[in-house]
Write an enzyme that holds these catalytic residues in place. Structure first.
Site, PDB file in Angstrom:
ATOM      1  N   GLY A  51       5.800   1.367   6.356  1.00 61.58           N
ATOM      2  CA  GLY A  51       4.842   2.313   5.796  1.00 61.58           C
ATOM      3  C   GLY A  51       4.138   1.801   4.567  1.00 61.58           C
ATOM      4  N   LEU A  52       4.211   0.493   4.315  1.00 59.32           N
ATOM      5  CA  LEU A  52       3.602  -0.101   3.127  1.00 59.32           C
ATOM      6  C   LEU A  52       2.391  -0.970   3.464  1.00 59.32           C
ATOM      7  CD1 LEU A  52       6.873  -1.164   1.261  1.00 59.32           C
ATOM      8  CD2 LEU A  52       5.434   0.832   0.781  1.00 59.32           C
ATOM      9  N   GLY A  53       1.979  -0.936   4.722  1.00 58.12           N
ATOM     10  CA  GLY A  53       0.820  -1.724   5.125  1.00 58.12           C
ATOM     11  C   GLY A  53       1.006  -3.213   4.957  1.00 58.12           C
ATOM     12  N   GLY A  54       2.240  -3.693   5.006  1.00 58.02           N
ATOM     13  CA  GLY A  54       2.516  -5.079   4.666  1.00 58.02           C
ATOM     14  C   GLY A  54       1.773  -6.088   5.521  1.00 58.02           C
ATOM     15  N   GLY A  55       1.873  -5.968   6.839  1.00 58.12           N
ATOM     16  CA  GLY A  55       1.199  -6.915   7.719  1.00 58.12           C
ATOM     17  C   GLY A  55      -0.306  -6.855   7.575  1.00 58.12           C
ATOM     18  N   PRO A  67       9.476  -5.375   3.482  1.00 60.29           N
ATOM     19  CA  PRO A  67      10.051  -5.148   4.809  1.00 60.29           C
ATOM     20  C   PRO A  67       8.984  -4.746   5.814  1.00 60.29           C
ATOM     21  CG  PRO A  67      10.587  -3.338   3.305  1.00 60.29           C
ATOM     22  CD  PRO A  67       9.948  -4.401   2.480  1.00 60.29           C
ATOM     23  N   ASP A  86      -5.428   1.060   8.352  1.00 62.20           N
ATOM     24  CA  ASP A  86      -5.217   0.480   7.021  1.00 62.20           C
ATOM     25  C   ASP A  86      -6.077  -0.752   6.766  1.00 62.20           C
ATOM     26  OD1 ASP A  86      -3.297   2.394   6.616  1.00 62.20           O
ATOM     27  OD2 ASP A  86      -1.583   1.050   6.849  1.00 62.20           O
ATOM     28  N   LYS A 118       0.854  -1.191   0.000  1.00 61.42           N
ATOM     29  CA  LYS A 118       0.000   0.000   0.000  1.00 61.42           C
ATOM     30  C   LYS A 118       0.889   1.239   0.000  1.00 61.42           C
ATOM     31  CE  LYS A 118      -0.198   2.073   3.333  1.00 61.42           C
ATOM     32  NZ  LYS A 118      -0.035   2.770   4.613  1.00 61.42           N
ATOM     33  N   ALA A 121       7.469  -2.720   9.274  1.00 63.54           N
ATOM     34  CA  ALA A 121       7.510  -1.344   9.795  1.00 63.54           C
ATOM     35  C   ALA A 121       8.015  -0.382   8.737  1.00 63.54           C
ATOM     36  CB  ALA A 121       8.382  -1.278  11.055  1.00 63.54           C
ATOM     37  N   SER A 138      -1.944  -5.810   4.870  1.00 59.10           N
ATOM     38  CA  SER A 138      -2.266  -6.355   3.554  1.00 59.10           C
ATOM     39  C   SER A 138      -2.240  -7.878   3.580  1.00 59.10           C
ATOM     40  CB  SER A 138      -1.288  -5.814   2.509  1.00 59.10           C
ATOM     41  OG  SER A 138      -1.689  -6.162   1.207  1.00 59.10           O
TER      42      SER A 138
END
Length: 291
Positions: free
Chosen positions: A94-98, A90, A131, A10, A92, A100
């Site tokens: 800022g890409l909303g990885g967890g 990666p 998010d 994200k 933490a 998403s």
């Protein structure tokens, strides 16, 4: 039968953040898009819930029992699933990885269990934070409120981009606390958005007049974010350089894929320990798979 869902990165093209309310929570306004890079979540029915992880950033996710995937599935009261996460984003960052990843797992849960209602899944997603709902839907949107009030984004072109993370985490809570203490913009203002952006250059010009209100506090806490912003800004053909979310990943917009690829190659060569990924924003993402 194991089903598969893509969990895209994200990116907040802009992020306007109000002062905290009495409960310490923040109203925001953000134009959100998703990248064609991300994680992959696979799942199949099982007698009990389990999660396994691999991928280049698999060791960053922390205790499996407290992972957002497991938390979301339990909140939704999903049937037991054996879930496998291939972690390519990666943490933490800022890409909303967890979040998403959790959204992808919730989409898989609905495919496997027709009795699982959309209301259950959306309630579980909202409980994950600002998010949550946008990552469940995984499509471009304008997010307001605390991130849960979503409306359609303007028509936008595909955006050639580079994502750059300087290999340091930027914890969301610490960045928000620094924002609250730092006397920032404190406004979740909604800019006047056109119905359509006709080109990447037009989009970049519009975004240049917007902000990520968390960028400066993140830079104070994680100075490497400034270095990543500068590296993108110096790249030939860069139209915009900005941090996504609470960082530490920054993105650059470029006129075409070739310029984005050239910038990624140059930045990665100069900073071999950084995570550097050319991508396309707002381009859709790889489809579902059945193994």
């Amino acid at each position: 039968m194991m089903l598969s869902e893509f969990a895209p990165a994200k990116v907040n093209l802009f992020l306007h953040v109000a002062a905290p309310g009495a409960d310490g929570r923040h109203q925001l306004c953000s134009l959100v898009v998703f990248a064609d890079v991300g994680d992959r979540v696979r799942a199949e029915r099982a007698s009990q819930m389990s999660l396994s992880v691999d991928g280049p950033f698999g060791e960053q996710i922390g205790p499996v029992d407290d992972n957002l995937i497991v938390r979301a599935l339990r909140l939704a009261k999903a049937e037991p699933m054996r879930v496998h996460l291939s972690k390519h984003l990666p943490a933490a960052a800022g890409l909303g990885g967890g979040t998403s990843d959790a959204g992808a797992a919730l989409r898989l849960a609905r495919q496997m269990d027709p009795g699982l209602s959309l209301d259950q899944v959306e309630a579980a997603a909202r409980s994950l934070g600002a998010d949550g709902l946008m990552c469940l839907q995984a499509r471009a949107c304008l997010a307001e409120g605390e991130g849960e009030r979503l409306s359609a984004a303007p028509d936008m072109p595909i955006l050639p981009a580079v994502l750059v993370n300087p290999a340091v985490p930027s914890p969301t809570g610490a960045v928000y606390r620094a924002y609250d203490a730092g006397g920032g913009a404190f406004s979740a203002d909604r800019p006047a958005l056109p119905n359509r952006f006709s080109s990447v250059a037009e989009m970049a010009d519009f975004l240049a007049a917007q902000r990520n209100d968390l960028q400066e506090p993140a830079v104070r806490l994680v100075p490497q974010v400034r270095d990543a912003l500068a590296a993108v800004r110096r790249s030939p053909g860069a139209l915009l350089s900005r941090m996504s979310g609470s960082g530490a990943t920054v993105f650059g917009l470029f006129e075409d894929d070739e310029a984005a690829q050239a910038a990624a190659t140059e930045i990665a060569g100069a900073h071999p320990t950084w995570w550097v990924q050319p991508c396309r924003l707002n381009a859709g993402h790889p489809g579902d798979e059945v193994d």
